[in-house]
Write a protein that holds these residues in place. Structure first.
Motif, PDB file in Angstrom:
ATOM      1  N   TYR A 124       0.816  -1.215   0.000  1.00  0.00           N
ATOM      2  CA  TYR A 124       0.000   0.000   0.000  1.00  0.00           C
ATOM      3  C   TYR A 124       0.847   1.262   0.000  1.00  0.00           C
ATOM      4  CZ  TYR A 124       0.310  -1.099   5.069  1.00  0.00           C
ATOM      5  OH  TYR A 124       0.729  -1.442   6.318  1.00  0.00           O
ATOM      6  N   LEU A 125       2.131   1.138   0.412  1.00  0.00           N
ATOM      7  CA  LEU A 125       3.018   2.299   0.295  1.00  0.00           C
ATOM      8  C   LEU A 125       3.291   2.615  -1.184  1.00  0.00           C
ATOM      9  CD1 LEU A 125       5.576   1.702   3.194  1.00  0.00           C
ATOM     10  CD2 LEU A 125       3.790   3.461   3.057  1.00  0.00           C
ATOM     11  N   VAL A 126       3.482   1.576  -1.988  1.00  0.00           N
ATOM     12  CA  VAL A 126       3.667   1.776  -3.433  1.00  0.00           C
ATOM     13  C   VAL A 126       2.418   2.413  -4.035  1.00  0.00           C
ATOM     14  CG1 VAL A 126       3.888   0.586  -5.645  1.00  0.00           C
ATOM     15  CG2 VAL A 126       5.381  -0.047  -3.738  1.00  0.00           C
ATOM     16  N   TYR A 127       1.265   1.907  -3.619  1.00  0.00           N
ATOM     17  CA  TYR A 127       0.008   2.493  -4.118  1.00  0.00           C
ATOM     18  C   TYR A 127      -0.077   3.972  -3.767  1.00  0.00           C
ATOM     19  CZ  TYR A 127      -4.869   3.877  -4.038  1.00  0.00           C
ATOM     20  OH  TYR A 127      -6.036   4.569  -4.204  1.00  0.00           O
ATOM     21  N   ILE A 128       0.277   4.323  -2.535  1.00  0.00           N
ATOM     22  CA  ILE A 128       0.209   5.727  -2.099  1.00  0.00           C
ATOM     23  C   ILE A 128       1.149   6.590  -2.930  1.00  0.00           C
ATOM     24  CG2 ILE A 128       0.730   7.312  -0.204  1.00  0.00           C
ATOM     25  CD1 ILE A 128      -0.196   5.095   1.722  1.00  0.00           C
ATOM     26  N   LEU A 129       2.381   6.123  -3.132  1.00  0.00           N
ATOM     27  CA  LEU A 129       3.365   6.906  -3.881  1.00  0.00           C
ATOM     28  C   LEU A 129       2.947   7.099  -5.340  1.00  0.00           C
ATOM     29  CD1 LEU A 129       6.702   5.399  -2.486  1.00  0.00           C
ATOM     30  CD2 LEU A 129       5.723   7.664  -2.007  1.00  0.00           C
ATOM     31  N   VAL A 130       2.471   6.020  -5.992  1.00  0.00           N
ATOM     32  CA  VAL A 130       2.029   6.128  -7.381  1.00  0.00           C
ATOM     33  C   VAL A 130       0.826   7.056  -7.492  1.00  0.00           C
ATOM     34  CG1 VAL A 130       1.046   4.853  -9.324  1.00  0.00           C
ATOM     35  CG2 VAL A 130       2.947   3.880  -8.035  1.00  0.00           C
ATOM     36  N   SER A 131      -0.112   6.905  -6.582  1.00  0.00           N
ATOM     37  CA  SER A 131      -1.319   7.725  -6.598  1.00  0.00           C
ATOM     38  C   SER A 131      -0.986   9.203  -6.425  1.00  0.00           C
ATOM     39  CB  SER A 131      -2.265   7.255  -5.495  1.00  0.00           C
ATOM     40  OG  SER A 131      -3.528   7.857  -5.611  1.00  0.00           O
ATOM     41  N   LEU A 132      -0.066   9.502  -5.502  1.00  0.00           N
ATOM     42  CA  LEU A 132       0.328  10.896  -5.271  1.00  0.00           C
ATOM     43  C   LEU A 132       1.107  11.448  -6.464  1.00  0.00           C
ATOM     44  CD1 LEU A 132       1.389  10.876  -1.498  1.00  0.00           C
ATOM     45  CD2 LEU A 132      -0.625  11.957  -2.522  1.00  0.00           C
ATOM     46  N   ALA A 133       1.979  10.630  -7.065  1.00  0.00           N
ATOM     47  CA  ALA A 133       2.763  11.086  -8.221  1.00  0.00           C
ATOM     48  C   ALA A 133       1.840  11.461  -9.381  1.00  0.00           C
ATOM     49  CB  ALA A 133       3.740   9.992  -8.652  1.00  0.00           C
ATOM     50  N   ILE A 134       0.819  10.656  -9.615  1.00  0.00           N
ATOM     51  CA  ILE A 134      -0.138  10.949 -10.691  1.00  0.00           C
ATOM     52  C   ILE A 134      -0.890  12.240 -10.397  1.00  0.00           C
ATOM     53  CG2 ILE A 134      -2.305  10.158 -11.731  1.00  0.00           C
ATOM     54  CD1 ILE A 134      -1.177   7.304 -11.552  1.00  0.00           C
ATOM     55  N   LEU A 135      -1.284  12.426  -9.147  1.00  0.00           N
ATOM     56  CA  LEU A 135      -2.002  13.651  -8.772  1.00  0.00           C
ATOM     57  C   LEU A 135      -1.128  14.890  -8.935  1.00  0.00           C
ATOM     58  CD1 LEU A 135      -4.425  15.114  -7.486  1.00  0.00           C
ATOM     59  CD2 LEU A 135      -3.412  14.607  -5.249  1.00  0.00           C
ATOM     60  N   VAL A 136       0.110  14.823  -8.432  1.00  0.00           N
ATOM     61  CA  VAL A 136       1.015  15.980  -8.517  1.00  0.00           C
ATOM     62  C   VAL A 136       1.313  16.323  -9.971  1.00  0.00           C
ATOM     63  CG1 VAL A 136       3.361  16.774  -8.023  1.00  0.00           C
ATOM     64  CG2 VAL A 136       2.033  15.612  -6.245  1.00  0.00           C
ATOM     65  N   ASN A 137       1.574  15.305 -10.802  1.00  0.00           N
ATOM     66  CA  ASN A 137       1.859  15.554 -12.214  1.00  0.00           C
ATOM     67  C   ASN A 137       0.664  16.195 -12.920  1.00  0.00           C
ATOM     68  OD1 ASN A 137       3.393  15.261 -14.732  1.00  0.00           O
ATOM     69  ND2 ASN A 137       1.907  13.677 -15.223  1.00  0.00           N
ATOM     70  N   PHE A 138      -0.538  15.704 -12.614  1.00  0.00           N
ATOM     71  CA  PHE A 138      -1.737  16.268 -13.232  1.00  0.00           C
ATOM     72  C   PHE A 138      -1.896  17.739 -12.856  1.00  0.00           C
ATOM     73  CE2 PHE A 138      -6.289  17.256 -13.167  1.00  0.00           C
ATOM     74  CZ  PHE A 138      -6.650  16.928 -14.454  1.00  0.00           C
ATOM     75  N   ILE A 139      -1.753  18.047 -11.577  1.00  0.00           N
ATOM     76  CA  ILE A 139      -1.898  19.446 -11.133  1.00  0.00           C
ATOM     77  C   ILE A 139      -0.834  20.328 -11.779  1.00  0.00           C
ATOM     78  CG2 ILE A 139      -1.760  20.979  -9.139  1.00  0.00           C
ATOM     79  CD1 ILE A 139      -2.961  18.707  -7.475  1.00  0.00           C
ATOM     80  N   TYR A 140       0.396  19.823 -11.824  1.00  0.00           N
ATOM     81  CA  TYR A 140       1.489  20.605 -12.421  1.00  0.00           C
ATOM     82  C   TYR A 140       1.229  20.885 -13.897  1.00  0.00           C
ATOM     83  CZ  TYR A 140       5.962  21.668 -14.570  1.00  0.00           C
ATOM     84  OH  TYR A 140       6.945  22.248 -15.323  1.00  0.00           O
ATOM     85  N   GLN A 141       0.872  19.853 -14.654  1.00  0.00           N
ATOM     86  CA  GLN A 141       0.685  20.010 -16.094  1.00  0.00           C
ATOM     87  C   GLN A 141      -0.443  20.989 -16.414  1.00  0.00           C
ATOM     88  OE1 GLN A 141       2.694  19.072 -18.329  1.00  0.00           O
ATOM     89  NE2 GLN A 141       3.929  17.612 -17.164  1.00  0.00           N
ATOM     90  N   PHE A 142      -1.492  21.008 -15.598  1.00  0.00           N
ATOM     91  CA  PHE A 142      -2.647  21.842 -15.901  1.00  0.00           C
ATOM     92  C   PHE A 142      -2.627  23.190 -15.176  1.00  0.00           C
ATOM     93  CE2 PHE A 142      -4.114  17.914 -17.638  1.00  0.00           C
ATOM     94  CZ  PHE A 142      -5.015  18.273 -18.630  1.00  0.00           C
ATOM     95  N   THR A 143      -1.528  23.485 -14.474  1.00  0.00           N
ATOM     96  CA  THR A 143      -1.413  24.805 -13.838  1.00  0.00           C
ATOM     97  C   THR A 143      -0.120  25.510 -14.260  1.00  0.00           C
ATOM     98  OG1 THR A 143      -0.456  23.740 -11.869  1.00  0.00           O
ATOM     99  CG2 THR A 143      -2.831  24.185 -11.845  1.00  0.00           C
ATOM    100  N   ALA A 144       1.015  24.910 -13.944  1.00  0.00           N
ATOM    101  CA  ALA A 144       2.286  25.584 -14.207  1.00  0.00           C
ATOM    102  C   ALA A 144       3.093  24.941 -15.321  1.00  0.00           C
ATOM    103  CB  ALA A 144       3.136  25.594 -12.926  1.00  0.00           C
ATOM    104  N   GLY A 145       2.592  23.865 -15.901  1.00  0.00           N
ATOM    105  CA  GLY A 145       3.353  23.153 -16.919  1.00  0.00           C
ATOM    106  C   GLY A 145       3.491  23.906 -18.214  1.00  0.00           C
ATOM    107  N   GLU A 146       4.287  23.336 -19.116  1.00  0.00           N
ATOM    108  CA  GLU A 146       4.493  23.930 -20.436  1.00  0.00           C
ATOM    109  C   GLU A 146       3.165  24.064 -21.168  1.00  0.00           C
ATOM    110  OE1 GLU A 146       7.102  23.093 -24.517  1.00  0.00           O
ATOM    111  OE2 GLU A 146       7.036  21.632 -22.899  1.00  0.00           O
ATOM    112  N   GLU A 147       3.010  25.161 -21.884  1.00  0.00           N
ATOM    113  CA  GLU A 147       1.793  25.435 -22.636  1.00  0.00           C
ATOM    114  C   GLU A 147       0.569  25.454 -21.715  1.00  0.00           C
ATOM    115  OE1 GLU A 147       1.650  24.056 -26.945  1.00  0.00           O
ATOM    116  OE2 GLU A 147       2.637  22.377 -25.926  1.00  0.00           O
ATOM    117  N   ALA A 148       0.714  26.165 -20.589  1.00  0.00           N
ATOM    118  CA  ALA A 148      -0.416  26.296 -19.675  1.00  0.00           C
ATOM    119  C   ALA A 148      -1.572  26.981 -20.390  1.00  0.00           C
ATOM    120  CB  ALA A 148      -0.011  27.099 -18.440  1.00  0.00           C
TER     121      ALA A 148
END
Length: 409
Positions: A32-56
């Motif tokens: 479940y630690l792997v699940y938590i890390l993967v889940s958080l990584a997907i969330l952080v990447n999504f927020i980054y791409q749609f807020t501060a990422g390239e071609e915002a």
């Protein structure tokens, strides 16, 4: 900002809920630690791409598409598991209430989670999770050639056996594997049809998206030529432009590029295809779509100089145009070719058994051949992809249509 906060809280709440189940299923904390890390990584990447990422902004770049795709994959996993867990928790609460009211101890206590139900939930959740990952890895380039034979009583004799290849919805701004696209283009040419028709959406938003691929698609060929129309994405309506002039220049550049690639772009126009003394009319309209989509298509203008008795093929990007205007027009359009729906890039198709996608609730005519009032339409499932960077069950399509003279008995 408030929407992002609500979204994050819901996502984290679902994740925490699932962790409780994983802890009861697995003794090893790393699961479940792997699940938590993967889940958080997907969330952080999504927020980054749609807020501060390239071609915002409104441009759906490749990084954004993949961020969305991974989020969709993880959310499908979460929701399936939660459906099982929530159902079980309702049962557990009801059992606890019953024990409190009618049991001997009169104490409220929840039964333990049933491990076998959690395992079933994980197994079922793995199906959409794996399918969506496969769709991003391979499904989006799993090109299929679909062949149909259509019979017409009034087809001119010289066109009996005439073959048309249709492609639609290239969406070149989403491509990320040149060798796969080379394979797809080669597959189109291998059909060796008499005519090649492209029914719109060459780009996602900007003409520049097609520039790296223009030389490749220029190699498309057909004996009687290749023709195209515009789709809703070709107009650049879905991004913010600095000026209206820059938006119009982008559209003109796309028109020029298509012509330089060898396409005869039909803008509410028609052409005649001649074989000896016989001919058929080819009509192409600009995009016309129901429900807020651009309505630049002018059917009357495009067919104004066509004789009423001419055998006529219509190219119109959005299939809603067929049901809303074409079917009941005074002119008889024998065959309409459309795209636009992509079959939602997700569904189940087993030829002769089942054909289903959620997009059917938005578009009654969403994929394949339909016939009403003696008129046919083919809705192509699309060559490319948009939004979710993959396809599951609804594969990228190259359509080959053979026109046949129906013999009267």
């Amino acid at each position: 900002m408030l929407r992002w906060i609500v979204f994050v809280l819901i996502y984290l709440g679902l994740s925490f809920y699932i962790v409780q189940a994983l802890r009861s299923l697995f003794r090893q904390p790393w699961v479940y630690l792997v699940y938590i890390l993967v889940s958080l990584a997907i969330l952080v990447n999504f927020i980054y791409q749609f807020t501060a990422g390239e071609e915002a902004g409104r441009v759906l770049s490749r990084p954004k598409s993949y961020a969305f795709g991974f989020l969709l994959t993880m959310m499908s996993f979460k929701l399936v598991i939660i459906l099982f867990l929530f159902s079980e928790d309702i049962f557990r609460i009801l059992s606890g209430v019953y024990q409190k009211l009618f049991g001997e101890s009169k104490e409220f206590s929840l039964p333990e989670r049933r491990r076998f139900l959690g395992m079933i939930a994980l197994g079922i959740a793995a199906l959409p999770f794996g399918a969506l990952l496969y769709g991003m890895y391979k499904g989006k380039y799993n090109f299929k050639v679909l062949r149909y034979t259509l019979e017409f009583e009034d087809l001119p004799d010289s066109f009996d056996g005439y073959r048309i290849t249709q492609i639609s919805d290239i969406h070149s701004g989403s491509f990320d594997d040149r060798k796969k696209i080379e394979y797809g283009v080669d597959l189109i040419n291998k059909q060796k049809s008499d005519l090649l028709l492209f029914t719109g959406d060459m780009v996602n938003n900007k003409t520049e998206e097609m520039l790296p691929w223009a030389d490749l698609f220029s190699t498309l060929e057909a004996k009687d030529g290749k023709f195209s129309v515009l789709g809703n994405h070709d107009y650049g309506d879905y991004i913010a432009w600095e000026t209206e002039a820059s938006k119009q220049k982008n559209l003109q550049d796309l028109k020029d590029l298509q012509r330089n690639m060898g396409f005869d772009l039909l803008l509410n126009e028609h052409r005649y295809l001649q074989k000896g003394k016989d001919r058929i009319a080819l009509v192409g309209v600009e995009n016309w779509g129901k429900g807020g989509f651009k309505k630049a298509g002018d059917l009357k203008k495009a067919s104004a100089q066509i004789h009423p008795n001419d055998f006529t093929i219509l190219m119109s990007h959005d299939p809603s145009h067929w049901s809303e205007e074409v079917l009941h027009d005074e002119k008889h359009y024998h065959l309409t070719l459309s795209g636009h729906t992509h079959g939602m890039q997700f569904g189940i198709e087993i030829p002769g058994w089942v054909k289903w996608s959620p997009v059917k609730w938005r578009y009654p005519h969403w994929a394949g051949i339909y016939k009403e009032l003696g008129q046919f339409i083919n809705v192509n499932r699309g060559f490319g992809f948009l939004g979710y960077p993959g396809r599951v069950g609804i594969w990228p399509e190259i359509t080959v249509l053979t026109l046949k003279k129906k013999t009267l008995t």
